[in-house]
Design a protein around this motif. Structure first.
Motif, PDB file in Angstrom:
ATOM      1  N   ILE A  36       0.991 -69.422  53.665  1.00 38.31           N
ATOM      2  CA  ILE A  36      -0.445 -69.628  53.507  1.00 38.31           C
ATOM      3  C   ILE A  36      -1.168 -69.242  54.793  1.00 38.31           C
ATOM      4  O   ILE A  36      -2.211 -68.577  54.764  1.00 38.31           O
ATOM      5  CB  ILE A  36      -0.739 -71.083  53.125  1.00 38.31           C
ATOM      6  N   ARG A  37      -0.629 -69.658  55.927  1.00 37.17           N
ATOM      7  CA  ARG A  37      -1.228 -69.321  57.228  1.00 37.17           C
ATOM      8  C   ARG A  37      -1.360 -67.808  57.389  1.00 37.17           C
ATOM      9  O   ARG A  37      -2.409 -67.310  57.801  1.00 37.17           O
ATOM     10  CB  ARG A  37      -0.364 -69.885  58.350  1.00 37.17           C
ATOM     11  N   ASP A  38      -0.306 -67.075  57.083  1.00 34.03           N
ATOM     12  CA  ASP A  38      -0.336 -65.626  57.282  1.00 34.03           C
ATOM     13  C   ASP A  38      -1.416 -64.966  56.421  1.00 34.03           C
ATOM     14  O   ASP A  38      -2.102 -64.041  56.875  1.00 34.03           O
ATOM     15  CB  ASP A  38       1.036 -65.027  56.962  1.00 34.03           C
ATOM     16  N   GLU A  39      -1.570 -65.426  55.182  1.00 36.39           N
ATOM     17  CA  GLU A  39      -2.622 -64.869  54.329  1.00 36.39           C
ATOM     18  C   GLU A  39      -4.011 -65.247  54.850  1.00 36.39           C
ATOM     19  O   GLU A  39      -4.945 -64.452  54.806  1.00 36.39           O
ATOM     20  CB  GLU A  39      -2.453 -65.359  52.884  1.00 36.39           C
ATOM     21  N   LEU A  40      -4.131 -66.473  55.346  1.00 41.65           N
ATOM     22  CA  LEU A  40      -5.417 -66.928  55.868  1.00 41.65           C
ATOM     23  C   LEU A  40      -5.840 -66.100  57.075  1.00 41.65           C
ATOM     24  O   LEU A  40      -7.011 -65.719  57.212  1.00 41.65           O
ATOM     25  CB  LEU A  40      -5.335 -68.409  56.241  1.00 41.65           C
ATOM     26  N   VAL A  41      -4.908 -65.791  57.952  1.00 41.28           N
ATOM     27  CA  VAL A  41      -5.213 -64.969  59.128  1.00 41.28           C
ATOM     28  C   VAL A  41      -5.707 -63.592  58.689  1.00 41.28           C
ATOM     29  O   VAL A  41      -6.713 -63.077  59.203  1.00 41.28           O
ATOM     30  CB  VAL A  41      -3.982 -64.838  60.041  1.00 41.28           C
ATOM     31  N   LYS A  42      -5.019 -62.979  57.721  1.00 41.40           N
ATOM     32  CA  LYS A  42      -5.435 -61.658  57.247  1.00 41.40           C
ATOM     33  C   LYS A  42      -6.812 -61.726  56.598  1.00 41.40           C
ATOM     34  O   LYS A  42      -7.627 -60.810  56.750  1.00 41.40           O
ATOM     35  CB  LYS A  42      -4.405 -61.118  56.257  1.00 41.40           C
ATOM     36  N   LEU A  43      -7.077 -62.791  55.876  1.00 35.71           N
ATOM     37  CA  LEU A  43      -8.385 -62.966  55.239  1.00 35.71           C
ATOM     38  C   LEU A  43      -9.486 -63.079  56.295  1.00 35.71           C
ATOM     39  O   LEU A  43     -10.502 -62.375  56.237  1.00 35.71           O
ATOM     40  CB  LEU A  43      -8.354 -64.206  54.352  1.00 35.71           C
ATOM     41  N   VAL A  44      -9.284 -63.962  57.259  1.00 36.47           N
ATOM     42  CA  VAL A  44     -10.299 -64.190  58.293  1.00 36.47           C
ATOM     43  C   VAL A  44     -10.535 -62.927  59.115  1.00 36.47           C
ATOM     44  O   VAL A  44     -11.652 -62.655  59.565  1.00 36.47           O
ATOM     45  CB  VAL A  44      -9.892 -65.374  59.187  1.00 36.47           C
ATOM     46  N   ASN A  45      -9.495 -62.117  59.296  1.00 29.46           N
ATOM     47  CA  ASN A  45      -9.623 -60.895  60.077  1.00 29.46           C
ATOM     48  C   ASN A  45     -10.108 -59.709  59.252  1.00 29.46           C
ATOM     49  O   ASN A  45     -10.194 -58.590  59.764  1.00 29.46           O
ATOM     50  CB  ASN A  45      -8.280 -60.535  60.728  1.00 29.46           C
ATOM     51  N   GLY A  46     -10.424 -59.928  57.983  1.00 25.84           N
ATOM     52  CA  GLY A  46     -10.867 -58.847  57.117  1.00 25.84           C
ATOM     53  C   GLY A  46     -12.275 -58.382  57.428  1.00 25.84           C
ATOM     54  O   GLY A  46     -12.994 -58.967  58.248  1.00 25.84           O
ATOM     55  N   ALA A  47     -12.694 -57.319  56.735  1.00 27.28           N
ATOM     56  CA  ALA A  47     -14.021 -56.745  56.967  1.00 27.28           C
ATOM     57  C   ALA A  47     -15.127 -57.651  56.444  1.00 27.28           C
ATOM     58  O   ALA A  47     -16.246 -57.621  56.958  1.00 27.28           O
ATOM     59  CB  ALA A  47     -14.113 -55.376  56.295  1.00 27.28           C
ATOM     60  N   ALA A  48     -14.833 -58.463  55.421  1.00 28.86           N
ATOM     61  CA  ALA A  48     -15.844 -59.353  54.834  1.00 28.86           C
ATOM     62  C   ALA A  48     -15.257 -60.755  54.669  1.00 28.86           C
ATOM     63  O   ALA A  48     -15.063 -61.233  53.549  1.00 28.86           O
ATOM     64  CB  ALA A  48     -16.318 -58.810  53.494  1.00 28.86           C
ATOM     65  N   PRO A  49     -14.982 -61.449  55.787  1.00 29.17           N
ATOM     66  CA  PRO A  49     -14.317 -62.756  55.688  1.00 29.17           C
ATOM     67  C   PRO A  49     -15.123 -63.789  54.922  1.00 29.17           C
ATOM     68  O   PRO A  49     -14.555 -64.672  54.270  1.00 29.17           O
ATOM     69  CB  PRO A  49     -14.109 -63.163  57.151  1.00 29.17           C
ATOM     70  N   ARG A  50     -16.450 -63.701  54.993  1.00 35.07           N
ATOM     71  CA  ARG A  50     -17.281 -64.660  54.266  1.00 35.07           C
ATOM     72  C   ARG A  50     -16.978 -64.615  52.769  1.00 35.07           C
ATOM     73  O   ARG A  50     -16.902 -65.656  52.113  1.00 35.07           O
ATOM     74  CB  ARG A  50     -18.761 -64.345  54.515  1.00 35.07           C
ATOM     75  N   THR A  51     -16.806 -63.412  52.230  1.00 35.07           N
ATOM     76  CA  THR A  51     -16.514 -63.248  50.812  1.00 35.07           C
ATOM     77  C   THR A  51     -15.200 -63.921  50.446  1.00 35.07           C
ATOM     78  O   THR A  51     -15.092 -64.614  49.426  1.00 35.07           O
ATOM     79  CB  THR A  51     -16.448 -61.753  50.455  1.00 35.07           C
ATOM     80  N   GLY A  52     -14.179 -63.725  51.285  1.00 30.43           N
ATOM     81  CA  GLY A  52     -12.876 -64.323  51.007  1.00 30.43           C
ATOM     82  C   GLY A  52     -12.891 -65.835  51.078  1.00 30.43           C
ATOM     83  O   GLY A  52     -12.317 -66.516  50.216  1.00 30.43           O
ATOM     84  N   ILE A  53     -13.548 -66.385  52.095  1.00 29.25           N
ATOM     85  CA  ILE A  53     -13.632 -67.838  52.231  1.00 29.25           C
ATOM     86  C   ILE A  53     -14.414 -68.427  51.066  1.00 29.25           C
ATOM     87  O   ILE A  53     -14.021 -69.456  50.484  1.00 29.25           O
ATOM     88  CB  ILE A  53     -14.294 -68.221  53.571  1.00 29.25           C
ATOM     89  N   ASP A  54     -15.501 -67.797  50.695  1.00 27.70           N
ATOM     90  CA  ASP A  54     -16.311 -68.279  49.581  1.00 27.70           C
ATOM     91  C   ASP A  54     -15.499 -68.330  48.282  1.00 27.70           C
ATOM     92  O   ASP A  54     -15.630 -69.264  47.488  1.00 27.70           O
ATOM     93  CB  ASP A  54     -17.533 -67.376  49.396  1.00 27.70           C
ATOM     94  N   LEU A  55     -14.648 -67.334  48.083  1.00 23.76           N
ATOM     95  CA  LEU A  55     -13.808 -67.314  46.881  1.00 23.76           C
ATOM     96  C   LEU A  55     -12.802 -68.469  46.899  1.00 23.76           C
ATOM     97  O   LEU A  55     -12.571 -69.114  45.875  1.00 23.76           O
ATOM     98  CB  LEU A  55     -13.080 -65.971  46.775  1.00 23.76           C
ATOM     99  N   LEU A  56     -12.219 -68.746  48.049  1.00 25.59           N
ATOM    100  CA  LEU A  56     -11.304 -69.885  48.155  1.00 25.59           C
ATOM    101  C   LEU A  56     -12.012 -71.188  47.795  1.00 25.59           C
ATOM    102  O   LEU A  56     -11.468 -72.036  47.072  1.00 25.59           O
ATOM    103  CB  LEU A  56     -10.740 -69.992  49.579  1.00 25.59           C
ATOM    104  N   VAL A  57     -13.212 -71.352  48.309  1.00 27.30           N
ATOM    105  CA  VAL A  57     -13.944 -72.596  48.084  1.00 27.30           C
ATOM    106  C   VAL A  57     -14.378 -72.718  46.621  1.00 27.30           C
ATOM    107  O   VAL A  57     -14.213 -73.771  45.991  1.00 27.30           O
ATOM    108  CB  VAL A  57     -15.165 -72.676  49.031  1.00 27.30           C
ATOM    109  N   GLU A  58     -14.912 -71.643  46.056  1.00 26.03           N
ATOM    110  CA  GLU A  58     -15.426 -71.696  44.691  1.00 26.03           C
ATOM    111  C   GLU A  58     -14.329 -71.933  43.655  1.00 26.03           C
ATOM    112  O   GLU A  58     -14.576 -72.543  42.615  1.00 26.03           O
ATOM    113  CB  GLU A  58     -16.167 -70.402  44.371  1.00 26.03           C
TER     114      GLU A  58
END
Length: 501
Positions: free
Chosen positions: A215-237
């Motif tokens: 989970i940590r490794d995927e989270l790091v890649k998500l946060v380091n992505g070009a649009a991290p806000r989009t990825g975090i928002d999807l996790l929350v929603e």
């Protein structure tokens, strides 16, 4: 390796022609000569259509791991079989890192974190078990025939993320794929298909069987992505955020009836975006993507839910949310198995992110500026960016005032640094000098004396050895240990006199 419009190697039904690195064709020919199928698969094929270069090369084959080893022996510069039980052989050829995996069918036991692996013999069956259609494409080698049974090219062009089969089956096989969906939304800027989003929401609790490290490794890649806000928002929603990073969805505080505080969740996402935008190129002080800065930006206000208070008159306060937030961040990152250095860096930034406020109103002494720099240490450039990113007010006058104030602070830091070498502030006397001047041995008292001199250095700037020695002597005269040290020196003197008689 990239996709091009005019090369002789391979033209497919998509109208796209492929040019691949010679090492790919060499490997394909070796497997063909040995009587086996080999295909370039997954991310490297997807990246051909995106015009990107993949750092690693992934292949799939009908050969068993033993047969794969026989086929690459004498050709690979090195090989390893750490993933052999899952059908994967790793190898290196020149600068290329290569993985070759036997066709397989795999599924997760509902109560297990480990996949149950069965090898297969069919390429299309193997592709059907991959995470998303855009990753379920292959190039047969050495002929470079595109195999795209699930519409990966179509989905890439549409910017949509789908699974090859039913998303419920895909996520049941490997629940981490739900995290990957959010990661790809961040990295590639794609939309998640409605049925994929629905399955993620319905199956969010399945992520609990996945190890913290994955989970940590995927989270790091998500946060380091070009649009991290989009990825975090999807996790929350979808509810995944409640399982893997619950402090973030907890930021969606109920608005008070007078709406006297901003939406902390949306504010945090905005700070994340703004912090990423302030990263530098590779030659700058904070080369992007910088996970420490970005994660600190996302988590900087996680202490607010626990510290929210409604004051008389309807005002809302979050006293000490920075300190509380730093503790929360440490706990979460430890649970996700982050390394200690990364944990300390993120938590320290969260702890310091409020330090600047008040500078523009009250002004700081040189001593306060020195403390700011010293407390930030090697994180200073990140702290600059986090503090600036934390301004999301729509009040332009307020935003300008804070920006001007921080400009002034950075200018003062630069001026003091030029005069005093602030990057390495130390007392004017070192430990050896302290012990010699006070006539004491190594121990806690030396540490206290050192901290006293550091405090003097912070408060008054460089003192020089003579003045520092004078102040140290005055401090020492008031310490209870001073008389003991005198007695000890007298005893040593008496014993030496006795030896000479």
């Amino acid at each position: 390796m990239a996709a091009h419009e005019s090369t002789p190697e391979g033209t497919q039904q998509t109208g796209v022609q492929f040019r691949v690195d010679p090492v790919v064709l060499e490997l394909g020919q070796r497997f063909a000569d040995a009587g086996f199928e080999l295909s370039l698969v997954g991310g490297p094929v997807r990246d051909l259509f995106l015009g990107r270069t993949s750092p690693d090369l992934d292949f799939t084959t009908d050969a068993t791991p033993d047969q794969t080893l026989a086929a690459v022996r004498g050709w690979a510069d090195a090989h390893w079989d750490i993933g052999r039980e899952f059908g994967t052989i790793g190898l290196r050829r020149g600068a290329h890192q290569i993985e070759i995996t036997t066709y397989r069918a795999e599924a997760y036991d509902p109560e297990s974190r480990k996949p149950v692996v069965a090898f297969g013999k069919d390429l299309v069956d193997d592709l059907e078990r991959r995470d998303f259609s855009m990753n379920a494409m292959a190039l047969r080698l050495p002929e470079l025939e595109l195999v795209d049974p699930f519409g990966g090219v179509r989905d890439l062009h549409a910017g949509i993320l789908r699974t090859p089969g039913a998303p419920e089956l895909s996520f049941s096989d490997d629940p981490l794929r739900m995290m990957r969906a959010a990661r790809f939304a961040s990295q590639l800027g794609v939309d998640v298909a409605p049925e994929v989003r629905e399955a993620m929401t319905a199956m969010a609790d399945r992520i609990d069987i996945i190890s913290a490290e994955r989970i940590r490794d995927e989270l790091v890649k998500l946060v380091n992505g070009a649009a991290p806000r989009t990825g975090i928002d999807l996790l929350v929603e979808t509810g995944l955020g409640d399982r893997v990073l619950p402090e973030v969805p907890a930021l969606r505080l109920e608005a008070d009836e007078h709406h006297r505080h901003k939406d902390v969740y949306q504010h945090s996402l905005k700070v994340l975006e703004q912090a990423a935008a302030l990263e530098t190129d590779a030659d700058g002080p904070v080369p992007g993507p910088d996970f420490v800065l970005r994660f600190a930006a996302l988590m900087h206000d996680v202490g607010k839910p626990a510290t929210r208070r409604f004051e008389p008159g309807g005002a809302v306060s979050f006293r000490h949310h920075d300190v509380v937030g730093a503790k929360i961040v440490k706990k979460r990152m430890k649970a996700l198995r982050f390394d200690n250095d990364t944990i300390k860096a993120v938590a320290r930034l969260v702890e310091l992110h409020m330090r600047f406020y008040g500078y523009g109103d009250a002004g700081w002494t040189d001593s306060a500026v020195r403390r700011y720099v010293t407390d930030a240490g090697p994180l200073l450039e990140r702290l600059h960016r986090l503090t600036r990113s934390d301004v999301t007010t729509r009040n332009q006058r307020k935003a300008d005032r804070l920006s001007f104030a921080y400009d002034d602070l950075e200018q003062r830091i630069a001026e003091l640094a030029e005069r005093e070498e602030m990057a390495a502030i130390r007392p004017d006397l070192d430990g050896q000098q302290i012990m010699a001047l006070l006539g004491i041995r190594p121990g806690p008292v030396v540490g206290r004396a050192y901290r006293f001199l550091l405090e003097e250095r912070m408060e008054h700037g460089p003192l020089g050895e003579e003045e520092a020695s004078r102040r140290l002597a005055a401090w020492w005269a008031e310490q209870p240990e001073a008389s003991h040290a005198v007695d000890e020196r007298e005893n040593v003197k008496d014993s030496r006199n006795g030896e000479g008689e």
